[in-house]
Scaffold this motif. Structure first.
Motif, PDB file in Angstrom:
ATOM      1  N   ARG A   1      -2.175  34.607 -15.091  1.00  0.00           N
ATOM      2  CA  ARG A   1      -1.775  33.224 -14.870  1.00  0.00           C
ATOM      3  C   ARG A   1      -1.169  33.074 -13.476  1.00  0.00           C
ATOM      4  O   ARG A   1      -0.359  33.901 -13.048  1.00  0.00           O
ATOM      5  CB  ARG A   1      -0.773  32.774 -15.927  1.00  0.00           C
ATOM      6  CG  ARG A   1      -0.325  31.329 -15.752  1.00  0.00           C
ATOM      7  CD  ARG A   1       0.474  30.831 -16.938  1.00  0.00           C
ATOM      8  NE  ARG A   1       0.894  29.454 -16.745  1.00  0.00           N
ATOM      9  CZ  ARG A   1       1.515  28.719 -17.662  1.00  0.00           C
ATOM     10  NH1 ARG A   1       1.792  29.245 -18.855  1.00  0.00           N
ATOM     11  NH2 ARG A   1       1.850  27.475 -17.409  1.00  0.00           N
ATOM     12  N   ILE A   2      -1.585  32.027 -12.761  1.00  0.00           N
ATOM     13  CA  ILE A   2      -1.085  31.747 -11.419  1.00  0.00           C
ATOM     14  C   ILE A   2      -0.251  30.464 -11.474  1.00  0.00           C
ATOM     15  O   ILE A   2      -0.797  29.390 -11.722  1.00  0.00           O
ATOM     16  CB  ILE A   2      -2.236  31.566 -10.413  1.00  0.00           C
ATOM     17  CG1 ILE A   2      -3.195  32.751 -10.452  1.00  0.00           C
ATOM     18  CG2 ILE A   2      -1.679  31.345  -9.006  1.00  0.00           C
ATOM     19  CD1 ILE A   2      -2.616  34.035  -9.949  1.00  0.00           C
ATOM     20  N   PRO A   3       1.062  30.550 -11.282  1.00  0.00           N
ATOM     21  CA  PRO A   3       1.868  29.319 -11.279  1.00  0.00           C
ATOM     22  C   PRO A   3       1.574  28.500 -10.022  1.00  0.00           C
ATOM     23  O   PRO A   3       1.584  29.020  -8.905  1.00  0.00           O
ATOM     24  CB  PRO A   3       3.310  29.837 -11.273  1.00  0.00           C
ATOM     25  CG  PRO A   3       3.218  31.216 -10.692  1.00  0.00           C
ATOM     26  CD  PRO A   3       1.889  31.762 -11.083  1.00  0.00           C
ATOM     27  N   VAL A   4       1.278  27.222 -10.218  1.00  0.00           N
ATOM     28  CA  VAL A   4       0.937  26.337  -9.106  1.00  0.00           C
ATOM     29  C   VAL A   4       1.762  25.063  -9.212  1.00  0.00           C
ATOM     30  O   VAL A   4       1.841  24.448 -10.283  1.00  0.00           O
ATOM     31  CB  VAL A   4      -0.564  25.971  -9.102  1.00  0.00           C
ATOM     32  CG1 VAL A   4      -0.881  24.975  -7.979  1.00  0.00           C
ATOM     33  CG2 VAL A   4      -1.415  27.229  -8.944  1.00  0.00           C
ATOM     34  N   THR A   5       2.368  24.664  -8.101  1.00  0.00           N
ATOM     35  CA  THR A   5       3.074  23.383  -8.027  1.00  0.00           C
ATOM     36  C   THR A   5       2.652  22.665  -6.756  1.00  0.00           C
ATOM     37  O   THR A   5       2.089  23.266  -5.843  1.00  0.00           O
ATOM     38  CB  THR A   5       4.603  23.583  -8.012  1.00  0.00           C
ATOM     39  OG1 THR A   5       4.970  24.360  -6.868  1.00  0.00           O
ATOM     40  CG2 THR A   5       5.078  24.274  -9.281  1.00  0.00           C
ATOM     41  N   ILE A   6       2.944  21.381  -6.716  1.00  0.00           N
ATOM     42  CA  ILE A   6       2.643  20.589  -5.526  1.00  0.00           C
ATOM     43  C   ILE A   6       3.891  19.822  -5.098  1.00  0.00           C
ATOM     44  O   ILE A   6       4.772  19.546  -5.897  1.00  0.00           O
ATOM     45  CB  ILE A   6       1.489  19.584  -5.760  1.00  0.00           C
ATOM     46  CG1 ILE A   6       1.834  18.623  -6.910  1.00  0.00           C
ATOM     47  CG2 ILE A   6       0.177  20.304  -6.002  1.00  0.00           C
ATOM     48  CD1 ILE A   6       0.813  17.498  -7.108  1.00  0.00           C
ATOM     49  N   SER A   7       3.941  19.508  -3.806  1.00  0.00           N
ATOM     50  CA  SER A   7       4.957  18.606  -3.265  1.00  0.00           C
ATOM     51  C   SER A   7       4.250  17.360  -2.769  1.00  0.00           C
ATOM     52  O   SER A   7       3.093  17.423  -2.314  1.00  0.00           O
ATOM     53  CB  SER A   7       5.716  19.273  -2.113  1.00  0.00           C
ATOM     54  OG  SER A   7       6.445  20.393  -2.577  1.00  0.00           O
ATOM     55  N   ILE A   8       4.932  16.224  -2.850  1.00  0.00           N
ATOM     56  CA  ILE A   8       4.324  14.949  -2.489  1.00  0.00           C
ATOM     57  C   ILE A   8       5.257  14.165  -1.571  1.00  0.00           C
ATOM     58  O   ILE A   8       6.430  13.953  -1.896  1.00  0.00           O
ATOM     59  CB  ILE A   8       4.005  14.100  -3.737  1.00  0.00           C
ATOM     60  CG1 ILE A   8       3.077  14.871  -4.683  1.00  0.00           C
ATOM     61  CG2 ILE A   8       3.371  12.770  -3.338  1.00  0.00           C
ATOM     62  CD1 ILE A   8       2.773  14.136  -5.981  1.00  0.00           C
ATOM     63  N   GLY A   9       4.735  13.756  -0.419  1.00  0.00           N
ATOM     64  CA  GLY A   9       5.439  12.832   0.464  1.00  0.00           C
ATOM     65  C   GLY A   9       4.822  11.460   0.327  1.00  0.00           C
ATOM     66  O   GLY A   9       3.629  11.286   0.585  1.00  0.00           O
TER      67      GLY A   9
ATOM     68  N   VAL B   1       0.866  -1.173   0.000  1.00  0.00           N
ATOM     69  CA  VAL B   1       0.000   0.000   0.000  1.00  0.00           C
ATOM     70  C   VAL B   1       0.905   1.226   0.000  1.00  0.00           C
ATOM     71  O   VAL B   1       2.015   1.200   0.537  1.00  0.00           O
ATOM     72  CB  VAL B   1      -0.967   0.056   1.210  1.00  0.00           C
ATOM     73  CG1 VAL B   1      -1.998  -1.034   1.141  1.00  0.00           C
ATOM     74  CG2 VAL B   1      -0.205   0.021   2.523  1.00  0.00           C
ATOM     75  N   HIS B   2       0.419   2.294  -0.610  1.00  0.00           N
ATOM     76  CA  HIS B   2       1.197   3.517  -0.745  1.00  0.00           C
ATOM     77  C   HIS B   2       0.322   4.691  -0.318  1.00  0.00           C
ATOM     78  O   HIS B   2      -0.792   4.852  -0.816  1.00  0.00           O
ATOM     79  CB  HIS B   2       1.659   3.710  -2.190  1.00  0.00           C
ATOM     80  CG  HIS B   2       2.175   2.451  -2.818  1.00  0.00           C
ATOM     81  ND1 HIS B   2       3.450   1.982  -2.611  1.00  0.00           N
ATOM     82  CD2 HIS B   2       1.556   1.535  -3.617  1.00  0.00           C
ATOM     83  CE1 HIS B   2       3.611   0.845  -3.284  1.00  0.00           C
ATOM     84  NE2 HIS B   2       2.471   0.560  -3.893  1.00  0.00           N
ATOM     85  N   VAL B   3       0.827   5.487   0.604  1.00  0.00           N
ATOM     86  CA  VAL B   3       0.088   6.647   1.106  1.00  0.00           C
ATOM     87  C   VAL B   3       0.876   7.902   0.755  1.00  0.00           C
ATOM     88  O   VAL B   3       2.054   8.021   1.093  1.00  0.00           O
ATOM     89  CB  VAL B   3      -0.141   6.561   2.626  1.00  0.00           C
ATOM     90  CG1 VAL B   3      -0.821   7.836   3.138  1.00  0.00           C
ATOM     91  CG2 VAL B   3      -0.974   5.334   2.972  1.00  0.00           C
ATOM     92  N   ALA B   4       0.209   8.832   0.078  1.00  0.00           N
ATOM     93  CA  ALA B   4       0.852  10.081  -0.328  1.00  0.00           C
ATOM     94  C   ALA B   4       0.139  11.264   0.299  1.00  0.00           C
ATOM     95  O   ALA B   4      -1.088  11.328   0.300  1.00  0.00           O
ATOM     96  CB  ALA B   4       0.842  10.219  -1.852  1.00  0.00           C
ATOM     97  N   MET B   5       0.918  12.186   0.852  1.00  0.00           N
ATOM     98  CA  MET B   5       0.402  13.478   1.279  1.00  0.00           C
ATOM     99  C   MET B   5       0.806  14.489   0.211  1.00  0.00           C
ATOM    100  O   MET B   5       1.973  14.572  -0.169  1.00  0.00           O
ATOM    101  CB  MET B   5       0.965  13.883   2.636  1.00  0.00           C
ATOM    102  CG  MET B   5       0.377  15.178   3.174  1.00  0.00           C
ATOM    103  SD  MET B   5      -1.378  15.048   3.562  1.00  0.00           S
ATOM    104  CE  MET B   5      -1.289  14.052   5.060  1.00  0.00           C
ATOM    105  N   ILE B   6      -0.172  15.219  -0.281  1.00  0.00           N
ATOM    106  CA  ILE B   6       0.044  16.154  -1.388  1.00  0.00           C
ATOM    107  C   ILE B   6      -0.255  17.570  -0.898  1.00  0.00           C
ATOM    108  O   ILE B   6      -1.332  17.824  -0.357  1.00  0.00           O
ATOM    109  CB  ILE B   6      -0.872  15.800  -2.576  1.00  0.00           C
ATOM    110  CG1 ILE B   6      -0.626  14.345  -3.019  1.00  0.00           C
ATOM    111  CG2 ILE B   6      -0.658  16.770  -3.733  1.00  0.00           C
ATOM    112  CD1 ILE B   6      -1.665  13.813  -3.984  1.00  0.00           C
ATOM    113  N   ARG B   7       0.690  18.484  -1.102  1.00  0.00           N
ATOM    114  CA  ARG B   7       0.536  19.854  -0.616  1.00  0.00           C
ATOM    115  C   ARG B   7       0.693  20.853  -1.764  1.00  0.00           C
ATOM    116  O   ARG B   7       1.614  20.728  -2.588  1.00  0.00           O
ATOM    117  CB  ARG B   7       1.591  20.150   0.443  1.00  0.00           C
ATOM    118  CG  ARG B   7       1.538  21.568   1.014  1.00  0.00           C
ATOM    119  CD  ARG B   7       2.744  21.823   1.903  1.00  0.00           C
ATOM    120  NE  ARG B   7       3.990  21.754   1.142  1.00  0.00           N
ATOM    121  CZ  ARG B   7       5.184  21.492   1.682  1.00  0.00           C
ATOM    122  NH1 ARG B   7       5.283  21.254   2.974  1.00  0.00           N
ATOM    123  NH2 ARG B   7       6.267  21.438   0.923  1.00  0.00           N
TER     124      ARG B   7
END
Length: 271
Positions: free
Chosen positions: A236-244, A151-157
């Motif tokens: 335009r709004i630049p948006v990125t995410i980080s993932i743990g 199983v894989h659990v990701a937190m995305i911010r």
């Protein structure tokens, strides 16, 4: 004088006990299998429930339950049965699970659906809320421990979200969160669980794939967000995410709270 036709009613399978497993599932014409196995149409994580325990058949008029040779038996109102038609007063029991059939017209179905969505979905994004994610993931963790699966659990911010809202306002922030949720939901598999955690964070549970494939899927989600054009007030709004991302297998699968905490901690080291 106009003669009103009687409104059609549709059966729903309702899980009464345990209360933590409460659910209301519409039944279509045909047969569904209840059990603990992966091939069951409706699955229950109960050791007393057989892999293919019993079947429910709706013929357009009534619902019939039939035992499928289960180890511990199928019971209606406390009596062992092989096959029986169910009405709304009956209580069906398999293992520790207690269920009933309720017949509802379209108006009642719509009202029940509204109540269900209010209780299980995040109001802003329409994704699962935190509690529903926790409830639904419990069975996946049990299956992984028992079967030795990953199983894989990701937190995305969403990165820099506080500054984004301070610069552009909360309405812009809400729009960004809704669009990120839509994109993530489009990218996930049907078997994945995706929920809003709180604020600018989302949670994702994946199973049935290797750690390497889980990393690839997470990276694909990151790139989808990065390449998407977000706009607000013609800008335009630049948006990125980080993932743990945390991966565990079999006996190494801990409680969901621990997996979430670990994946959340990894965000602090994300580039």
């Amino acid at each position: 004088m106009e003669i009103l036709k009687p409104m059609a009613v549709h059966p729903h399978l309702i899980v009464l006990y345990p209360q933590s497993e409460f659910a209301e599932l519409p039944l279509e014409l045909g047969t569904v299998v209840l059990g603990r196995g992966q091939d069951a149409d409706i699955r229950f994580e109960d050791e007393l429930v057989s892999r293919r325990h019993c079947a429910l058949t709706f013929d357009g008029q009534s619902v019939t339950v039939e035992d499928l040779g289960s180890t511990n038996g199928t019971f209606v109102d406390g009596n062992y049965i092989n096959k029986q038609i169910l009405d709304s007063d009956n209580r069906l029991q398999i293992g520790k699970i207690v269920l009933k059939i309720a017949y509802k017209d379209s108006n009642e179905e719509a009202f029940s659906r509204e109540l269900y969505e209010a209780a299980t979905l995040d109001e802003l994004t329409g994704l699962l809320n935190h509690q529903t994610f926790m409830d639904r993931s419990a069975g996946e963790l049990v299956s992984a421990r028992r079967g030795g699966a990953f199983v894989h659990v990701a937190m995305i911010r969403v990165d820099g979200f506080k500054q984004l809202t301070e610069t552009n306002g909360e309405m812009c922030g809400d729009l960004i969160l809704k669009e990120v949720a839509r994109l993530l939901n489009d990218e996930k598999r049907d078997s994945d669980l995706l929920a809003r955690n709180k604020g600018e964070k989302f949670m994702l549970l994946m199973n049935g794939i290797s750690p390497e494939d889980a990393k690839k899927r997470a990276e694909k989600m990151r790139l989808v967000i990065e390449r998407h054009i977000f706009s607000w007030m013609d800008s335009r709004i630049p948006v990125t995410i980080s993932i743990g991302l945390v991966s565990r297998q079999g006996a190494e699968v801990t409680q969901m709270n621990e997996l979430i905490a670990e994946s959340d901690g990894l965000l602090n080291t994300a580039p």
